[in-house]
Design a protein around this motif. Structure first.
Motif, PDB file in Angstrom:
ATOM      1  N   CYS A   8       0.847  -1.197   0.000  1.00  0.00           N
ATOM      2  CA  CYS A   8       0.000   0.000   0.000  1.00  0.00           C
ATOM      3  C   CYS A   8       0.880   1.245   0.000  1.00  0.00           C
ATOM      4  CB  CYS A   8      -0.869  -0.049   1.259  1.00  0.00           C
ATOM      5  SG  CYS A   8      -1.826   1.443   1.554  1.00  0.00           S
ATOM      6  N   VAL A   9       0.595   2.181  -0.896  1.00  0.00           N
ATOM      7  CA  VAL A   9       1.329   3.451  -0.889  1.00  0.00           C
ATOM      8  C   VAL A   9       0.370   4.619  -0.746  1.00  0.00           C
ATOM      9  CG1 VAL A   9       3.348   2.657  -2.207  1.00  0.00           C
ATOM     10  CG2 VAL A   9       1.368   3.584  -3.430  1.00  0.00           C
ATOM     11  N   ASN A  10       0.842   5.642  -0.039  1.00  0.00           N
ATOM     12  CA  ASN A  10       0.103   6.895   0.107  1.00  0.00           C
ATOM     13  C   ASN A  10       0.891   7.987  -0.599  1.00  0.00           C
ATOM     14  OD1 ASN A  10      -1.860   5.744   1.761  1.00  0.00           O
ATOM     15  ND2 ASN A  10      -0.712   6.160   3.624  1.00  0.00           N
ATOM     16  N   ILE A  49      -5.630  10.677   5.882  1.00  0.00           N
ATOM     17  CA  ILE A  49      -4.807   9.933   6.831  1.00  0.00           C
ATOM     18  C   ILE A  49      -4.741  10.628   8.189  1.00  0.00           C
ATOM     19  CG2 ILE A  49      -3.452   8.524   5.247  1.00  0.00           C
ATOM     20  CD1 ILE A  49      -1.246  10.627   5.401  1.00  0.00           C
ATOM     21  N   ASN A  50      -5.153  11.882   8.233  1.00  0.00           N
ATOM     22  CA  ASN A  50      -5.332  12.576   9.519  1.00  0.00           C
ATOM     23  C   ASN A  50      -6.241  13.778   9.270  1.00  0.00           C
ATOM     24  OD1 ASN A  50      -3.625  14.540   8.363  1.00  0.00           O
ATOM     25  ND2 ASN A  50      -1.831  13.469   9.145  1.00  0.00           N
ATOM     26  N   ASP A  51      -6.357  14.665  10.250  1.00  0.00           N
ATOM     27  CA  ASP A  51      -7.308  15.774  10.123  1.00  0.00           C
ATOM     28  C   ASP A  51      -6.996  16.724   8.976  1.00  0.00           C
ATOM     29  OD1 ASP A  51      -8.671  14.790  12.245  1.00  0.00           O
ATOM     30  OD2 ASP A  51      -7.760  16.133  13.727  1.00  0.00           O
ATOM     31  N   TRP A  52      -5.723  16.800   8.604  1.00  0.00           N
ATOM     32  CA  TRP A  52      -5.346  17.847   7.650  1.00  0.00           C
ATOM     33  C   TRP A  52      -4.729  17.336   6.368  1.00  0.00           C
ATOM     34  CZ3 TRP A  52      -0.133  17.579   6.875  1.00  0.00           C
ATOM     35  CH2 TRP A  52       0.607  16.912   7.860  1.00  0.00           C
ATOM     36  N   GLN A  54      -4.739  14.692   3.048  1.00  0.00           N
ATOM     37  CA  GLN A  54      -5.333  13.677   2.177  1.00  0.00           C
ATOM     38  C   GLN A  54      -4.238  13.102   1.289  1.00  0.00           C
ATOM     39  OE1 GLN A  54      -8.497  15.776   0.054  1.00  0.00           O
ATOM     40  NE2 GLN A  54      -9.956  14.477   1.128  1.00  0.00           N
ATOM     41  N   VAL A  55      -4.405  11.867   0.943  1.00  0.00           N
ATOM     42  CA  VAL A  55      -3.453  11.215   0.050  1.00  0.00           C
ATOM     43  C   VAL A  55      -4.225  10.447  -1.015  1.00  0.00           C
ATOM     44  CG1 VAL A  55      -1.657  10.940   1.821  1.00  0.00           C
ATOM     45  CG2 VAL A  55      -3.361   9.121   1.489  1.00  0.00           C
ATOM     46  N   VAL A  56      -3.531  10.144  -2.098  1.00  0.00           N
ATOM     47  CA  VAL A  56      -4.045   9.156  -3.032  1.00  0.00           C
ATOM     48  C   VAL A  56      -3.447   7.831  -2.562  1.00  0.00           C
ATOM     49  CG1 VAL A  56      -4.135   8.349  -5.415  1.00  0.00           C
ATOM     50  CG2 VAL A  56      -4.077  10.807  -4.934  1.00  0.00           C
ATOM     51  N   GLN A  57      -4.319   6.926  -2.123  1.00  0.00           N
ATOM     52  CA  GLN A  57      -3.836   5.644  -1.624  1.00  0.00           C
ATOM     53  C   GLN A  57      -4.072   4.573  -2.678  1.00  0.00           C
ATOM     54  OE1 GLN A  57      -5.643   3.071   1.733  1.00  0.00           O
ATOM     55  NE2 GLN A  57      -3.918   4.130   2.689  1.00  0.00           N
ATOM     56  N   ALA A  58      -3.039   3.792  -2.932  1.00  0.00           N
ATOM     57  CA  ALA A  58      -3.164   2.670  -3.864  1.00  0.00           C
ATOM     58  C   ALA A  58      -2.708   1.405  -3.169  1.00  0.00           C
ATOM     59  CB  ALA A  58      -2.324   2.915  -5.115  1.00  0.00           C
ATOM     60  N   CYS A  77       5.717  10.307  -1.259  1.00  0.00           N
ATOM     61  CA  CYS A  77       5.033   9.026  -1.092  1.00  0.00           C
ATOM     62  C   CYS A  77       5.608   8.237   0.061  1.00  0.00           C
ATOM     63  CB  CYS A  77       5.206   8.237  -2.391  1.00  0.00           C
ATOM     64  SG  CYS A  77       4.394   6.652  -2.402  1.00  0.00           S
ATOM     65  N   GLU A  78       4.731   7.573   0.817  1.00  0.00           N
ATOM     66  CA  GLU A  78       5.208   6.620   1.820  1.00  0.00           C
ATOM     67  C   GLU A  78       4.319   5.389   1.832  1.00  0.00           C
ATOM     68  OE1 GLU A  78       3.389   9.616   5.153  1.00  0.00           O
ATOM     69  OE2 GLU A  78       5.461   9.690   4.471  1.00  0.00           O
ATOM     70  N   PHE A  79       4.824   4.343   2.451  1.00  0.00           N
ATOM     71  CA  PHE A  79       4.042   3.114   2.514  1.00  0.00           C
ATOM     72  C   PHE A  79       2.926   3.258   3.527  1.00  0.00           C
ATOM     73  CE2 PHE A  79       8.140   1.492   0.927  1.00  0.00           C
ATOM     74  CZ  PHE A  79       7.688   0.897  -0.237  1.00  0.00           C
TER      75      PHE A  79
END
Length: 120
Positions: A8-10, A49-52, A54-58, A77-79
């Protein structure tokens, strides 16, 4: 500390700045298209992923795809969390008869069974 590799990546939305597309929607589509170029995706979407942030998660079917995507997007990007299990515990007798090509890791566990980790 480097997070361990998962399937999973964010990708931070700020990665959209890499693309010259005129609208945010088009930039998000460009991120998604690039993510898809690294391998088959089980699911993808915008995630908080938290209050502030957003990420594109795949979530990929194959860890190696996620690793390639993470390397491509770099600091953007991070896992994310591993989705699903890549581990199977196999009795020793069965393991010795197995010919598995695509194995990421193998560990002998208590009782002589083997825990086999797959890429996908």
């Amino acid at each position: 500390a480097m997070a361990s590799t998962t399937n999973c990546v964010n990708v931070r939305l700020s990665a959209a700045a890499m693309y010259g597309a005129p609208t945010e929607a088009m930039r998000l589509l460009a991120i998604r298209t690039d993510l898809e170029s690294f391998g088959d995706i089980a699911e993808a979407g915008i995630k908080n992923i938290n209050d502030w942030q957003q990420v594109v998660q795949a979530v990929y079917y194959d860890v190696r795809s996620a690793k390639a995507a993470q390397e491509y997007f770099g600091d953007f990007c991070e896992f994310g969390p591993q989705e699903g299990s890549l581990f199977v515990t196999v009795p020793k007798a069965v393991y010795q008869g197995l010919h598995v090509e695509e194995v990421a890791n193998t560990m002998c566990v208590e009782g002589g069974d083997f825990e086999v980790e797959f890429f996908d």
